[in-house]
Design an enzyme around this catalytic site. Structure first.
Site, PDB file in Angstrom:
ATOM      1  N   ASP A   1      33.699 -14.882 -63.971  1.00 53.99           N
ATOM      2  CA  ASP A   1      32.839 -15.890 -64.607  1.00 53.99           C
ATOM      3  C   ASP A   1      32.835 -17.207 -63.840  1.00 53.99           C
ATOM      4  O   ASP A   1      31.861 -17.946 -63.869  1.00 53.99           O
ATOM      5  CB  ASP A   1      33.274 -16.116 -66.050  1.00 53.99           C
TER       6      ASP A   1
ATOM      7  N   ARG B   1      24.883 -11.747 -72.258  1.00 54.37           N
ATOM      8  CA  ARG B   1      26.179 -12.265 -71.824  1.00 54.37           C
ATOM      9  C   ARG B   1      26.437 -11.744 -70.416  1.00 54.37           C
ATOM     10  O   ARG B   1      25.663 -10.962 -69.877  1.00 54.37           O
ATOM     11  CB  ARG B   1      27.328 -11.934 -72.804  1.00 54.37           C
TER      12      ARG B   1
ATOM     13  N   ASN C   1      38.023 -14.645 -65.573  1.00 48.32           N
ATOM     14  CA  ASN C   1      37.223 -13.509 -66.042  1.00 48.32           C
ATOM     15  C   ASN C   1      37.680 -13.188 -67.464  1.00 48.32           C
ATOM     16  O   ASN C   1      38.583 -13.834 -68.001  1.00 48.32           O
ATOM     17  CB  ASN C   1      37.387 -12.315 -65.097  1.00 48.32           C
ATOM     18  N   LYS C   2      37.076 -12.188 -68.052  1.00 50.51           N
ATOM     19  CA  LYS C   2      37.344 -11.814 -69.443  1.00 50.51           C
ATOM     20  C   LYS C   2      38.830 -11.755 -69.767  1.00 50.51           C
ATOM     21  O   LYS C   2      39.621 -11.270 -68.955  1.00 50.51           O
ATOM     22  CB  LYS C   2      36.676 -10.454 -69.697  1.00 50.51           C
TER      23      LYS C   2
HETATM   24  O1  MRU Z   1      32.122 -12.916 -72.706  1.00 53.82           O
HETATM   25  P1  MRU Z   1      31.279 -12.157 -71.722  1.00 53.82           P
HETATM   26  O2  MRU Z   1      30.911 -10.791 -72.183  1.00 53.82           O
HETATM   27  O3  MRU Z   1      30.087 -12.959 -71.259  1.00 53.82           O
HETATM   28  O4  MRU Z   1      32.244 -11.974 -70.450  1.00 53.82           O
HETATM   29  C1  MRU Z   1      31.746 -11.327 -69.335  1.00 53.82           C
HETATM   30  C2  MRU Z   1      32.752 -11.132 -68.278  1.00 53.82           C
HETATM   31  O5  MRU Z   1      33.879 -11.568 -68.376  1.00 53.82           O
HETATM   32  C3  MRU Z   1      32.283 -10.452 -67.027  1.00 53.82           C
HETATM   33  O6  MRU Z   1      33.332  -9.746 -66.448  1.00 53.82           O
HETATM   34  C4  MRU Z   1      31.789 -11.508 -66.032  1.00 53.82           C
HETATM   35  O7  MRU Z   1      30.830 -12.325 -66.625  1.00 53.82           O
HETATM   36  C5  MRU Z   1      31.228 -10.899 -64.810  1.00 53.82           C
HETATM   37  S1  MRU Z   1      29.620 -10.229 -65.104  1.00 53.82           S
HETATM   38  C6  MRU Z   1      28.982  -9.573 -63.691  1.00 53.82           C
END
Ligand code: MRU
Length: 343
Positions: free
Chosen positions: A233, A44, A243-244
């Site tokens: 993202d 991920r 982002n998350k």
């Molecule tokens: O759901 P995930 O774990 O894939 O989410 C990841 C994130 O939100 C990260 O902050 C983002 O991908 C940046 S990774 C360098």
């Protein structure tokens, strides 16, 4: 530590669902194996998904018995659609898949197509590490000496091909002897902060403590946080950043407490075709991720959970976007368009 690599015509990746207690590698032998690994969050993080998507497509090329160029192209397009269905938000996944598809399309023979697909997928991984080091170099300049840095989720080596974006900035500041400390949010429901960020930083001797997501306001009010750095993202061309889930809360709190809020991301995370954050597709994941903790149901029977995996932070709350080309105000992002890889 290699998050993901191409080995003997297989894709080998660390199963991130087992960290921090077990470091186990998974061997993907087909495009379906890679697609499931993405869906199950074994791999991920936006830049890591670019590599997984690219290598997944290269696997499809290698495993296919196609004997003509057109037959192999059909196989690759079907594989690309399968990989694109895995997760909707991180634009890097789509960039990685498209890059490998285009590399194969440029070739004349089936053999050349297979070789080009593998080469391009490996190139995506190699470039990513170099880009992250540049992001770190630029970003370290905005981190004050002795600062406590808050980060959310995991934007580290595990979320990329190596070094990390937000954690790349933290690593670079640490390497420069800036004597920083990190506070990582737990990041409910899948605990990427508690499990992955804390694990990565601990291994490198960077001081890190974990808080629950809802403690951010208190910690800022106590003046315990000097600067925030998170990953992304997908970034719209106006600088709005997805982002998350929980990133938006942190940005609002940072604004309230006058704590500088930075986003660290490669230019491949900027989707110049999208005008603003509200147009970015947000993934909603299985409500089971919230309903159960460690296999035990925590919600009363008959009560549902809502599980958005990402949120949108408006550009006005972002002090700067740290890219491989330098730190820019969200409103200046458009100037970097010509240097960004396009879909
Ligand atoms: O759901 P995930 O774990 O894939 O989410 C990841 C994130 O939100 C990260 O902050 C983002 O991908 C940046 S990774 C360098």
């Amino acid at each position: 530590m290699k998050t993901i690599e191409w080995k003997k015509n297989c894709v080998v990746l660390i199963d991130q669902t087992l960290l921090p207690h077990r470091t186990k590698k998974v061997v993907c032998k087909s495009v379906e194996d890679v697609a499931r690994a993405i869906e199950q969050m074994k791999i991920r993080g936006a830049p890591a998904l670019a590599v997984a998507g690219g290598m997944g497509l290269a696997l499809a090329a290698v495993r296919s018995k196609a004997r003509s160029r057109s037959e192999l192209l059909r196989v690759l397009k079907t594989a690309a659609r399968r990989l694109e269905r895995t997760r909707p938000t991180a634009v890097n996944l789509f960039v990685g898949i498209r890059r490998v598809l285009k590399a194969a399309q440029r070739c004349e023979t089936v053999r050349e197509m297979r070789e080009a697909a593998i080469e391009e997928a490996i190139r995506i991984a190699e470039e990513d590490i170099a880009i992250n080091r540049k992001i770190g170099e630029h970003g370290a300049k905005v981190i004050p000496r002795g600062a406590t840095v808050l980060t959310h989720c995991n934007a580290g080596a595990l979320a990329t091909a190596g070094y990390g974006t937000a954690l790349g900035v933290i690593r670079a500041a640490h390497e420069k002897g800036k004597n920083i400390r990190v506070i990582a949010t737990e990041t409910r429901p899948l605990l990427q902060g508690a499990r992955l960020t804390a694990w990565e930083l601990k291994r490198e001797g960077i001081p890190v403590r974990v808080i629950v997501d809802s403690a951010v306001g208190f910690m800022m009010a106590q003046k315990e946080i000097d600067v925030v750095v998170v990953g992304a993202d997908r970034i719209a061309r106006n600088g709005d950043t997805v982002n998350k889930i929980g990133t938006y809360n942190i940005a609002v709190l940072a604004h309230r407490h006058r704590v500088p809020f930075y986003v660290a991301a490669p230019l491949s995370t900027v989707d110049f075709s999208i005008s603003s954050g509200t147009r970015i597709p947000i993934e909603f994941r299985d409500s089971q991720e919230i309903e159960r903790i460690g296999g035990t149901r925590v919600l009363p029977r008959g009560v549902d959970a809502i599980n958005p995996a990402f949120d949108v932070t408006p550009a006005e709350l972002i002090m700067g976007i740290i890219t491989e080309r330098g730190v820019v105000k969200p409103s200046q992002l458009k100037k970097l368009k010509s240097q960004a890889p396009n879909l």
